[in-house]
Motif scaffolding. Structure first.
Motif, mmCIF file in Angstrom:
data_model
loop_
_atom_site.group_PDB
_atom_site.id
_atom_site.type_symbol
_atom_site.label_atom_id
_atom_site.label_comp_id
_atom_site.label_asym_id
_atom_site.label_seq_id
_atom_site.Cartn_x
_atom_site.Cartn_y
_atom_site.Cartn_z
ATOM 1 N N THR A 156 0.641 -1.298 -0.071
ATOM 2 C CA THR A 156 0.035 -0.141 -0.012
ATOM 3 C C THR A 156 0.939 1.084 0.030
ATOM 4 O O THR A 156 2.065 1.268 0.457
ATOM 5 C CB THR A 156 -0.644 0.051 1.292
ATOM 6 O OG1 THR A 156 -0.343 -0.164 2.567
ATOM 7 C CG2 THR A 156 -1.775 -1.103 1.151
ATOM 8 N N ASP A 157 0.472 2.409 -0.480
ATOM 9 C CA ASP A 157 1.201 3.782 -0.623
ATOM 10 C C ASP A 157 2.143 3.638 -1.637
ATOM 11 O O ASP A 157 3.173 3.908 -1.050
ATOM 12 C CB ASP A 157 1.508 4.206 0.892
ATOM 13 C CG ASP A 157 1.600 5.700 0.866
ATOM 14 O OD1 ASP A 157 1.282 6.116 -0.084
ATOM 15 O OD2 ASP A 157 2.566 6.159 1.627
ATOM 16 N N SER A 158 2.185 2.842 -2.537
ATOM 17 C CA SER A 158 3.078 2.603 -3.399
ATOM 18 C C SER A 158 2.536 2.413 -4.904
ATOM 19 O O SER A 158 1.396 2.341 -5.003
ATOM 20 C CB SER A 158 3.971 1.200 -3.200
ATOM 21 O OG SER A 158 3.253 0.270 -3.447
ATOM 22 N N LEU A 237 -3.389 4.755 -1.483
ATOM 23 C CA LEU A 237 -2.525 5.947 -1.305
ATOM 24 C C LEU A 237 -2.757 6.803 -0.096
ATOM 25 O O LEU A 237 -3.905 7.263 0.189
ATOM 26 C CB LEU A 237 -2.218 6.543 -2.436
ATOM 27 C CG LEU A 237 -1.706 5.832 -3.833
ATOM 28 C CD1 LEU A 237 -1.681 6.974 -5.020
ATOM 29 C CD2 LEU A 237 -0.530 5.189 -3.663
ATOM 30 N N THR A 238 -1.575 7.294 0.798
ATOM 31 C CA THR A 238 -1.607 8.220 1.807
ATOM 32 C C THR A 238 -0.897 9.309 1.578
ATOM 33 O O THR A 238 -1.197 10.495 2.205
ATOM 34 C CB THR A 238 -1.734 7.546 3.070
ATOM 35 O OG1 THR A 238 -0.398 6.874 3.098
ATOM 36 C CG2 THR A 238 -2.452 6.389 3.351
ATOM 37 N N SER A 239 0.148 9.448 0.740
ATOM 38 C CA SER A 239 1.134 10.486 0.465
ATOM 39 C C SER A 239 0.468 11.380 -0.645
ATOM 40 O O SER A 239 0.077 10.873 -1.803
ATOM 41 C CB SER A 239 2.447 9.798 0.196
ATOM 42 O OG SER A 239 2.904 8.865 1.263
ATOM 43 N N LYS A 242 2.096 11.152 -4.061
ATOM 44 C CA LYS A 242 1.925 9.887 -5.036
ATOM 45 C C LYS A 242 0.469 9.953 -5.373
ATOM 46 O O LYS A 242 -0.072 8.840 -6.174
ATOM 47 C CB LYS A 242 2.303 8.786 -4.257
ATOM 48 C CG LYS A 242 3.442 8.455 -3.694
ATOM 49 C CD LYS A 242 3.692 7.158 -2.931
ATOM 50 C CE LYS A 242 5.237 7.057 -2.260
ATOM 51 N NZ LYS A 242 5.450 5.981 -1.249
#
Length: 298
Positions: A156-158, A237-239, A242
């Motif tokens: 995740t988050d990638s 995603l969390t960032s 991204k």
């Protein structure tokens, strides 16, 4: 000497009902077509007009009255300067996700559709029907299980977490199976096998080449699906750096609830997000014409 005389042209036959009248267009389908056109055009027209207005004129002028000053230029400049130009980062992310995901998904669809069309094995029809049933599943049903599986793998988050669920496209497999069955002749494959070509070489050298125009359609559909996808990146995603455009503009709109001046930036960003899709349609149009001509000759 015999002379030839031209027979007089036959007079047009008039019926009792008079000359045949042109068929009138059906009122109900025409009205439905006009309403559907307005449904698509009116929001687009509003985006075009609203993007030309500055922050002060967005809510103070007529809805469909465009601004004649440099409001669009100022909005693009402000959008470019927002948080150090993060909008263009979102644009690059969307382009990366859609391009890489579209290419990989098209290759997976081509290989699967080619295998289902050109090979006979036990359970082929059942497998194809199962894949086709995936078209009926809404994205919201798959988002949470996909998130749980990828979170267990630490993806995740990638970018992989966004791309991996997009590689399997049931509708693309369906189109590739139909196109491989009609565009790749069995006699050509048999000739290649007699010459000693492997199955992988036949697929890469013969199958992909003949399926090329159809793969353009599959790529375009997948590109647009990933470009417009909101739910999966929103879950994965969390960032901020991204985010694709859909999630980035949503976050900008959410901040605009407390700061009304950001609404003009959201509208301008929405307008700019449509331009790559239009450019892709125009650039791939000639491949569609080749596909249509090929299908007509067959």
């Amino acid at each position: 000497m015999t002379t030839l005389t031209r027979a007089p042209a036959a007079a047009p036959v008039r019926t009792a009902a008079g000359p045949a009248a042109r068929p009138r267009p059906a009122l109900l389908p025409t009205a439905a077509l006009v309403l559907g056109t307005l449904y698509c055009v009116v929001p687009t027209l509003w985006i075009l007009v609203a993007a030309t207005k500055s922050r002060t004129k967005l809510f103070s002028t007529d809805t469909y009255a465009p601004s004649l000053d440099l409001g669009l230029v100022h909005n693009i400049r402000d959008l470019s300067h927002y948080q150090g130009g993060i909008f263009w980062r979102w644009m690059l992310n969307s382009f990366f996700y859609a391009t890489v995901g579209g290419v990989l998904a098209s290759l997976v669809s081509a290989a699967t559709g080619y295998a289902l069309a050109k090979y006979t094995f036990r359970g082929r029809n059942a497998l194809f029907n199962t894949i086709l049933a995936g078209v009926l599943l809404p994205q919201i049903v798959l988002a949470v299980p996909q998130y749980l599986l990828l979170s267990k793998a630490g993806l995740t988050d990638s970018a992989i977490g966004v791309l991996l669920p997009q590689l399997f496209n049931p509708y693309g497999i369906y189109l590739c199976r139909i196109y491989a069955r009609s565009a790749v002749p069995d006699s050509l494959l048999e000739a290649g096998r007699i010459d000693g070509a492997s199955e992988a070489r036949l697929f890469l050298s013969v199958g992909l080449r003949l399926m090329g125009p159809g793969l353009v359609t599959v790529f375009l559909l997948q590109f647009i699906a990933i470009w417009n996808n909101f739910l999966l990146p929103f879950v994965m995603l969390t960032s901020d750096d991204k985010f694709p455009l859909t999630v980035g503009l949503y976050s900008l709109l959410r901040h605009g609830a407390a700061e009304a001046s950001l609404y003009s930036l959201v509208i301008t960003g929405t307008l700019l997000s449509v331009l790559p899709v239009i450019a892709l349609f125009l650039s791939l149009q000639r491949f569609w014409r080749i596909d249509l001509v090929t299908g007509a000759l067959k």
